[in-house]
Design a protein around this motif. Structure first.
Motif, PDB file in Angstrom:
ATOM      1  N   LEU A 562      33.032 -10.391  19.561  1.00 10.45           N
ATOM      2  CA  LEU A 562      32.257  -9.156  19.486  1.00 10.45           C
ATOM      3  C   LEU A 562      32.930  -8.134  18.584  1.00 10.45           C
ATOM      4  CD1 LEU A 562      29.936  -7.367  20.423  1.00 10.45           C
ATOM      5  CD2 LEU A 562      31.255  -6.804  22.465  1.00 10.45           C
ATOM      6  N   LEU A 563      34.254  -7.979  18.713  1.00 11.50           N
ATOM      7  CA  LEU A 563      34.968  -7.022  17.867  1.00 11.50           C
ATOM      8  C   LEU A 563      34.874  -7.404  16.404  1.00 11.50           C
ATOM      9  CD1 LEU A 563      36.784  -4.526  17.745  1.00 11.50           C
ATOM     10  CD2 LEU A 563      38.755  -6.065  17.996  1.00 11.50           C
ATOM     11  N   GLY A 564      34.976  -8.695  16.102  1.00 15.18           N
ATOM     12  CA  GLY A 564      34.854  -9.135  14.716  1.00 15.18           C
ATOM     13  C   GLY A 564      33.475  -8.885  14.139  1.00 15.18           C
ATOM     14  N   ASP A 565      32.440  -8.982  14.977  1.00 14.42           N
ATOM     15  CA  ASP A 565      31.076  -8.761  14.494  1.00 14.42           C
ATOM     16  C   ASP A 565      30.789  -7.296  14.199  1.00 14.42           C
ATOM     17  OD1 ASP A 565      30.475 -11.447  14.610  1.00 14.42           O
ATOM     18  OD2 ASP A 565      29.607 -11.338  16.622  1.00 14.42           O
ATOM     19  N   ILE A 566      31.325  -6.390  14.989  1.00 17.21           N
ATOM     20  CA  ILE A 566      30.983  -4.980  14.819  1.00 17.21           C
ATOM     21  C   ILE A 566      32.015  -4.212  14.010  1.00 17.21           C
ATOM     22  CG2 ILE A 566      29.745  -4.990  17.009  1.00 17.21           C
ATOM     23  CD1 ILE A 566      32.054  -3.451  18.249  1.00 17.21           C
ATOM     24  N   SER A 567      33.141  -4.853  13.652  1.00 12.37           N
ATOM     25  CA  SER A 567      34.184  -4.174  12.886  1.00 12.37           C
ATOM     26  C   SER A 567      34.259  -4.754  11.489  1.00 12.37           C
ATOM     27  CB  SER A 567      35.542  -4.311  13.588  1.00 12.37           C
ATOM     28  OG  SER A 567      35.490  -3.775  14.881  1.00 12.37           O
ATOM     29  N   LYS A 568      34.927  -4.026  10.586  1.00 12.80           N
ATOM     30  CA  LYS A 568      35.066  -4.485   9.206  1.00 12.80           C
ATOM     31  C   LYS A 568      35.972  -5.691   9.116  1.00 12.80           C
ATOM     32  CE  LYS A 568      34.268  -0.043   6.953  1.00 12.80           C
ATOM     33  NZ  LYS A 568      34.814   0.989   6.038  1.00 12.80           N
ATOM     34  N   THR A 569      36.898  -5.813  10.029  1.00 19.34           N
ATOM     35  CA  THR A 569      37.838  -6.925   9.974  1.00 19.34           C
ATOM     36  C   THR A 569      38.152  -7.372  11.387  1.00 19.34           C
ATOM     37  OG1 THR A 569      40.037  -7.630   9.283  1.00 19.34           O
ATOM     38  CG2 THR A 569      39.800  -5.331   9.951  1.00 19.34           C
ATOM     39  N   ASN A 570      38.513  -8.631  11.488  1.00 20.45           N
ATOM     40  CA  ASN A 570      38.934  -9.159  12.782  1.00 20.45           C
ATOM     41  C   ASN A 570      40.366  -9.685  12.711  1.00 20.45           C
ATOM     42  OD1 ASN A 570      38.494 -11.312  11.162  1.00 20.45           O
ATOM     43  ND2 ASN A 570      37.112 -12.409  12.556  1.00 20.45           N
ATOM     44  N   GLN A 571      41.156  -9.085  11.826  1.00 24.22           N
ATOM     45  CA  GLN A 571      42.525  -9.555  11.648  1.00 24.22           C
ATOM     46  C   GLN A 571      43.453  -9.079  12.758  1.00 24.22           C
ATOM     47  OE1 GLN A 571      43.247 -11.723   9.254  1.00 24.22           O
ATOM     48  NE2 GLN A 571      41.099 -11.648   8.624  1.00 24.22           N
ATOM     49  N   ILE A 572      43.065  -7.997  13.442  1.00 27.01           N
ATOM     50  CA  ILE A 572      43.919  -7.466  14.499  1.00 27.01           C
ATOM     51  C   ILE A 572      43.876  -8.424  15.683  1.00 27.01           C
ATOM     52  CG2 ILE A 572      44.302  -5.527  16.057  1.00 27.01           C
ATOM     53  CD1 ILE A 572      42.973  -3.732  14.023  1.00 27.01           C
ATOM     54  N   GLN A 573      45.052  -8.827  16.122  1.00 31.62           N
ATOM     55  CA  GLN A 573      45.149  -9.760  17.227  1.00 31.62           C
ATOM     56  C   GLN A 573      45.686  -9.045  18.461  1.00 31.62           C
ATOM     57  OE1 GLN A 573      44.099 -12.895  17.174  1.00 31.62           O
ATOM     58  NE2 GLN A 573      43.488 -12.772  15.003  1.00 31.62           N
TER      59      GLN A 573
END
Length: 1456
Positions: A562-573
């Motif tokens: 969900l975070l990857g879909d609504i954010s510009k990046t999903n690199q934050i782990q």
């Protein structure tokens, strides 16, 4: 679809016939080739000349017919269109005639009402296409761009004046149906070449790498080089038959029609292609700067460098810069109307789904690159492609972006090549003008290996960037994965409307809930795939519950997705749900999102995935769940905007949709195979519209015989399908409380279709908490509450509950907790195998099949002795032997229909009984104070307790003795201190109820209906202080006049009471009444809330004068009594809310019921041929609030009738003259009008005087005579009159010294059915659709009749300059001869009557229409109950009246 043709003048081949009986279908193979399947008519093959001449004759007749439909030329020359019929190839001549095309196009485009169902040109096109002549079909195809363009543009228009487009739809559906039949349910496939090769013209590359020893073996027969297998793509999916164009199928149907056009585009005239290009540009509706970005630098059309394609490795700064810039440009795209500077075009901006874009781009590709197309077509196509590119960039459609961009580049290169060729020719001519030049062949572009490799990398690079941008903006390519849905069009339309409601100040949450397998996920996925482009940030999280249970870090993975879909990046782990939750909350607070969370089953899941901080305004959240209460419990803490919750309950499919789904999966067809109808109904009855069950069973029965289907149905009765049960049991497993699970199993096995109060009372005594438990089961869609408070459960859910019990012991039924199967119960009792596991047992001997029994079977009571935990026991019509002391002592519910004994055995353990049902029994006296029944002659009045023993039924709350014909007495109520409900229905022998009834102080419900011999009620019944319901239906209360007597309250009752006098009987009189009285009094408890006296032959005189003591009474039923009018005593009830007077056939008026009334039932279901409704007037007090009126459409009488405030019917001759004059009607001509015959629904024809009807502020009358002798004549010099020969007129309200206060609308027609009148104020966006309360009429046998109506408007509905249209709907144009409208002005102090009335006829000047204006539900008043959409009202008074037939004309509201 095959539109082949033969050369005119030649002999057609035997495989090409033109008669309708020899149509040649085609079959399209997967490789794109077309195989014709020829069917030759024997007559045609023997005489080909006859077939050719038949084709010529048919074409000529169609041309002649067309010439009569089109406007005649102004000159004296013969019609140029009809002259086309004289050619050798008339159809071909018509196809290539610009004059014919222009004339037909002008006729269709000039009138805003073209394309309707009765449009003659549309009928001509439809009939022409249905002919089997290929050339005539080509003529119809040439007009498809025009028809599709007008249809789509008008259907997307915001104007309220958009008429019916049934004519256009019929033509489009004809093409769609033909193509559907041609494809035979198969998709259109395309072979995709292997793009891994150097080019399309090279052999497959041979690898030089040596084969490793452990590599896979190669087929020795395959050769050194294995050609790669070409992949196959679906160009168009299989088509489903359609009978109408629905909003969800519109793009597909129009797209198929355009695809048919494309298949024959090489034979289409240039003007047809030109029309299509113009419409395509208008449809795009995009005029932003990016439309011409490829035209800025002709030398380098690509905006980024590809000189070093290998440098783009996906991580470089150049890529990030390009993506960031493109993202920024796309976010700044603005929608602009391409026609804003050039006026209004024929087209308008519309939705462009891929089903429509795909054939559009193919047609534009031909128009743009076809070598034989004229330059004006190429220029128009070039503009259209650029507009579509801008639109695709705005809508973020990757396929369309790449396709339009490629077409633009090919167009630019083609124009450059043409310019260079022209310059070269000019130079050659200039250098040697005397040297003849040889015609140069068109250049053929050969892609070299190097260039092809570069082009491939560039294409991949562009596609990767577009995909990445699209992903970052929140988009996905989902159209190709749309699930196949049946019967969910309404739900799709509802959710689509919810998504597009334009709300930007709220965050909306939609909860889609329903039982497992009902289609929640499929519906959410379908709508998400259709509408995801409306939002920049989207996310679809599927199967939340399953993933949280099945995976260790399931919830963490879902948060990451969900975070990857609504954010510009999903690199934050992160490694904890709290961290992801905080980031998700931050994203939801800052961005407008569209999120779908599928299958949520706990509030914790909602909190972890959505947080508690709220959403950005305009966000849309869809949640699918089996628990409807989840979103009610979800409440963000101090949100910016409070979320607005909406719920959508999914229920089973209807019969039609179920049949479609079953046929699709069982036969791969849209219809059943012959011979399967009966067994298919059995399958559908078992599934009850459950989509998953239908799909699973249909797939298991695929390609099976009827016998195998019947065997499957039989097996389902014994053992349900495990796959279906597993899906349904997920709802049961999600129930957390063991109490609720036990409650569910009890209801599934024993209490479906039982009264809720009864079930709660019994189960509460069993230790089950039902109040919260039933609500929880309802929220989880495991239980519903039906009419009359009945517990209901879907058949599959009930079967699942029984299967859960069955799983307790598969082999030993006696070790299950509940036995509901009559055969299992019989076997356990017969074999004496009762155990302590059994909690409930049901056995009905009448339900067992007769062949299973050998004569009368008698069971022993000792078989129950081992069932120590048995609490629920039903033994209907069972013969028992042995002592009743063997019955379990923990029994709470005992049901013994057909109980054979004459009295209740005292050794029956009844101390814990809560419910006892002895219906249909042989019991004669119910009296627990006697061991033996007493005959009527020896019975005595019971005073106090007759026994010192312990009360045998001290816990009994529910007692049912209904339909016990031998029962004559009920007594011993002191033994029933806890009794709450007493049901003694249709005990025809009952003559006495003991005076000790007041000892049952907990009584709240008493039903003594149809106990016809019961001539008195105990006087002590008035002492009961908790009785809420008393039903005395059909007790034959006397019809004689009844007078209220003064009774000493100290002798009879301490509280207030009401006396209803009954006829004296042979029984002794009550002591409180004098012995010489002819009547005795019945005291009614003042606690009554519901009282029913239906079918008691009670006239008006039988009622007392005052009911005010019943100050708590809310529901009074007087059905079936010979009442003439509303009794005065009813008006004295201070809290009455529901009054039912159904089937009171002598009722003539209902006037001024209590102001508290909210529901009035006057429905009559009497269908006697000679029955006429006598009701003439219904009136209410002015201060009365909104009321639900239930009546039948048979209500309206042919003469005087009035529902005050709704409809008034009166003879026209009796209307006051000043009223008629204020309407602008001439009253002096009424004496010439004859009687007419009206025809209302279900009443049949009835003759009456000429009537004036008034409803919604509209006066109307129907008469015959001449146009100038009726009441139409007014003061013409002050009227502006608008006339029309068609059932449609439009005008603008002129400027006059006086204000318009009304319109007179009149038409003459040869009709009997009254059309609807639709008046639209286009300026104010207001529409009124009026359907008369009279269905049809006739006057003296004449066909020419007149309908005159006066529309009385308020202060602001009609003003100077407003554009008005008036249309007669549902009416053939041929039946209307004259249609006329005139204004009626408000002259202020000048009275219009002064000019037409004598001095002595003038009356005091007060508003004659004041009474009519005082009504509430009129134009200018409160019409909210009749509102369809904003500003649109459907005025039909009978929508308030109940009928067996529904109103199908308009989607109006019915108030029941």
């Amino acid at each position: 679809m095959d539109f082949r043709h033969h050369v005119p003048g030649g002999s057609p081949s035997s495989s090409s016939t033109t008669s309708s009986s020899s149509h040649n279908p085609t079959h399209r193979n997967g490789n794109g080739t077309t195989t014709a399947i020829t069917t030759t008519n024997s007559n045609s093959s023997s005489d080909p000349m006859h077939s050719w001449w038949e084709s010529i004759s048919k074409a000529r007749s169609r041309i002649h017919l067309l010439s009569t439909l089109l406007p005649r030329p102004e000159s004296d020359d013969p019609n140029p269109i009809s002259s086309l019929a004289d050619s050798d190839a008339p159809a071909r001549s018509l196809l290539s005639s610009l004059t014919a095309y222009s004339a037909l196009s002008l006729s269709l485009t000039s009138s805003p009402y073209s394309g309707s169902g009765d449009d003659s040109l549309c009928n001509w096109l439809y009939d022409t296409f249905l002919s089997s002549d290929p050339d005539l079909r080509l003529v119809v195809l040439a007009f498809i761009p025009l028809i599709a363009g007008l249809y789509l543009s008008r259907i997307h228009s915001l104007s309220n004046l958009t008429p019916s487009l049934a004519g256009f739809e019929a033509v489009l559906l004809a093409l769609y149906s033909s193509e559907t039949k041609s494809r035979a349910g198969k998709p259109v496939l395309i072979s995709i070449p292997d793009l891994s090769q150097p080019s399309l013209y090279h052999s497959p590359r041979v690898s030089n790498t040596k084969k490793k020893p452990n590599s896979a073996k190669v087929n020795p027969n395959s050769g050194a080089q294995q050609p790669s297998r070409p992949s196959v793509g679906i160009l168009s999916p299989p088509l489903e038959p359609q009978t109408a164009i629905k909003s969800t199928k519109r793009a597909t149907i129009v797209g198929v029609a355009l695809d048919c056009y494309y298949k024959q585009i090489s034979q289409m005239p240039s003007w047809s292609k030109l029309d299509f290009c113009k419409f395509a540009a208008d449809w795009a509706g995009q005029d932003c700067a990016c439309k011409s970005e490829f035209d800025r630098n002709p030398e380098d059309p690509v905006t980024f460098s590809v000189t070093d394609t290998d440098s783009f490795d996906g991580n470089g700064e150049d890529r990030i810069e390009i993506e960031g810039q493109v993202v920024e440009d796309m976010k700044n795209l603005e929608i602009q109307d391409a026609n804003s500077d050039t006026g209004v075009g024929r087209g308008t901006r519309i939705l462009l789904p891929w089903e429509l874009l795909q054939p559009m781009l193919r047609i534009l590709g031909h128009c743009l690159l076809g070598p034989l197309n004229p330059n004006d077509v190429k220029d128009a196509a070039s503009l259209a492609v650029r507009c579509l590119y801008a639109r695709a960039s705005h809508d973020l459609v990757p396929q369309a972006i790449l396709a339009t961009r490629s077409l633009i580049q090919l167009d630019n290169r083609g124009r450059e090549a043409a310019a260079m060729a022209a310059a070269s020719v000019a130079n050659t001519v200039g250098s040697n003008a005397n040297t003849p030049s040889k015609a140069k062949k068109p250049e053929i572009l050969l892609i070299t290996k190097t260039r092809y490799t570069l082009f491939t990398k560039e294409t991949e690079f562009i596609e990767e960037i577009v995909t990445n941008i699209h992903r970052r903006l929140g988009g996905h390519d989902l159209h190709s994965t749309l699930p196949l849905l049946f019967g969910m069009e309404d739900s799709i339309e509802f959710i689509t409307s919810w998504l597009k409601d334009g709300s930007s100040h709220n965050a909306d949450i939609l909860t889609i809930f329903g039982m497992g397998g009902i289609g929640k996920t499929s519906l959410a996925r379908h709508v998400h795939a259709l509408q995801y482009r409306l939002f920049h940030k989207i996310s679809f999280i599927e199967g939340v519950s399953e993933k949280c249970v099945a995976q260790v870090n399931g919830l963490l993975d879902l948060q990451k997705q969900l975070l990857g879909d609504i954010s510009k990046t999903n690199q934050i782990q992160a490694h904890h749900t709290l961290a992801y939750r905080s980031m998700i909350e931050n994203g939801l607070n800052r961005k407008k999102v569209f999120i779908v969370l599928d299958n949520i089953d706990s509030i914790d899941q909602l909190h972890e995935l959505l947080g508690k901080q709220g959403f950005y305004p305009g966000s849309k959240i869809i949640i699918t769940t089996k628990d409807a209460s989840l979103t009610e419990r979800y409440a963000p803490i101090n949100p910016k905007v409070k979320p607005k919750h909406t719920k959508l309950l999914l229920e089973g499919l209807n019969t039609e949709a179920s049949l479609q789904l079953l046929s699709h999966h069982a036969f791969m067809s849209h219809r059943l195979k012959e011979g399967y109808e009966k067994v298919a109904k059995q399958v559908m009855a078992y599934c009850e519209g459950h989509p998953l069950a239908l799909k699973v069973l249909a797939e298991s029965l695929y390609n099976k015989t009827v016998a195998e289907w019947e065997d499957c149905v039989t097996g389902l009765k014994e053992e349900p399908d495990s796959h279906i049960m597993k899906a349904l049991q997920m709802s049961f497993d999600s129930v957390q409380s063991n109490n609720d699970k036990e409650l569910f199993k009890h209801i599934a096995c024993f209490f479906v279709q039982k009264d809720r109060l009864f079930s709660e009372t019994v189960l509460n005594s069993c230790g089950i908490r039902t109040t919260a438990g039933i609500k929880n089961l309802i929220d989880r869609c495991l239980l519903t509450i039906g009419p009359d408070n009945i517990l209901m459960m879907h058949q599959l859910i009930q079967e699942m509950g029984k299967d859960v019990v069955r799983q307790e012991s598969r082999d030993k039924r006696e070790e299950r907790s509940r036995l509901w199967c009559h055969e299992d119960s019989f076997n356990v009792l017969e074999d004496n195998k009762g155990t302590r596991y059994i909690k409930g047992l049901v056995l009905d001997m009448k339900m067992l099949e007769r062949d299973m029994l050998c004569g009368s079977v008698e069971l022993k009571t000792s078989a129950l002795s081992k069932m120590h935990n048995l609490m629920l026991l039903q033994l209907n019509f069972v013969q028992l032997s042995g002592s009743y002391k063997n019955f379990p002592k923990r029994l709470r519910w005992l049901c013994m229909h057909g109980f054979p004994l004459k009295s209740i055995p005292l050794d029956l353990p009844m101390e814990n009984l809560v419910a006892l049902d002895l219906s249909y029994s042989n019991i004669e006296s119910f009296d627990m104070s006697f061991s033996k029944p007493q005959p009527p002659a020896k019975r005595q009045k019971v005073i106090g307790s007759c026994t010192k023993n312990k009360r045998l039924l001290g816990s009994l709350k529910l007692l049912t003795l209904s339909f016990s014909e031998q029962l004559y007495r009920i007594s011993g109520f002191f033994e029933l201190p806890a009794l709450q409900r007493l049901m003694v229905i249709k005990c025809v022998g009952l003559i006495d109820i003991c005076e000790s009834i007041d000892q049952s102080i907990e009584l709240v419900y008493i039903d003594l209906s149809y106990c016809k011999k019961l001539k008195k009620l105990p006087k002590t019944i008035g002492r009961l202080k908790k009785v809420k319901t008393l039903l005395l239906d059909g007790c034959d209360l006397p019809e004689l006049p009844i007078k209220k007597r003064d009774v000493d309250l100290s002798e009879v009752l301490e509280d207030k009471f009401v006396c209803i006098h009954l006829q004296n009987s042979s029984c002794a009189t009550v002591e409180a009444i004098p012995n010489d009285s002819k009547f005795f009094a019945i005291s009614l408890p003042i606690s009554l809330v519901r009282l029913s006296l239906a079918n008691n032959s009670m006239s008006n005189e039988a009622f007392p004068s005052d009911f005010s003591c019943l100050y708590m009474l809310k529901d009074l039923c007087l059905d079936g009594n010979p009442i003439v009018s509303l009794s005065n005593c009813v008006r004295t009830l201070p809290m009455l809310q529901t009054l039912s007077m159904s089937n009171c056939l002598k009722l003539t008026s209902v006037e001024h019921p209590p102001c508290t009334l909210r529901r009035l039932n006057l429905y009559n279901n009497c269908w006697k041929p000679d029955y006429k409704n006598l009701l003439r007037k219904i009136s209410f007090n002015p201060e009365m609030a909104a009321l639900m009126l239930i009546a039948d459409r048979n209500l309206l009488a042919p003469s005087s009738f009035e529902i005050e405030g709704m409809v008034k019917i009166q003879p026209l001759a009796g209307v006051e003259r000043n009223v008629l004059c204020n309407l602008g009607w001439r009253w002096s001509k009424f004496y010439e009008l004859r009687c007419m015959v009206t025809n209302s629904n279900y009443r049949g024809p009835e003759e009456s005087q000429i009537q004036m009807y008034y409803e919604f502020g509209i006066f109307s009358t129907i008469y015959t005579g001449s146009w100038h002798t009726g009441p139409w004549i007014g003061i013409h010099r002050k009227w502006d009159i608008v006339r029309s020969d068609k059932p449609l007129m439009s005008f603008t309200i002129p400027s006059r010294p006086y204000k318009v206060r009304g319109l007179n609308v009149c038409y003459r027609g040869e009709l009997f059915e009254l059309p609807m009148i639709k008046i639209c104020n286009l300026t104010k966006d207001l529409t009124w659709i009026y359907k008369h309360c009279i269905k049809s009429f006739s006057v003296g046998g004449e066909r020419k009749v007149y309908f005159l109506s006066h529309w009385m408007f308020g202060m602001n509905e009609m003003e100077v300059g407003d554009k008005i249209t008036i249309n007669l709907e549902k009416c053939s144009e041929d039946l209307i001869r004259k249609f006329q409208m005139s204004f009626v002005y408000d002259y202020g102090s000048m009275d219009v009557r002064d000019e037409i009335m004598s001095t002595e006829e003038k009356v005091e000047k007060e508003d004659p229409l004041g009474y009519y204006k005082s009504w509430n539900h009129i134009i200018g008043g409160d019409l909210s109950a009749f509102q369809l959409t904003s500003g649109e009202y459907f005025l039909y008074s009978l929508d308030f009246l109940r009928s067996l037939c529904s109103n199908a004309h308009y989607k109006g509201r019915c108030h029941f």
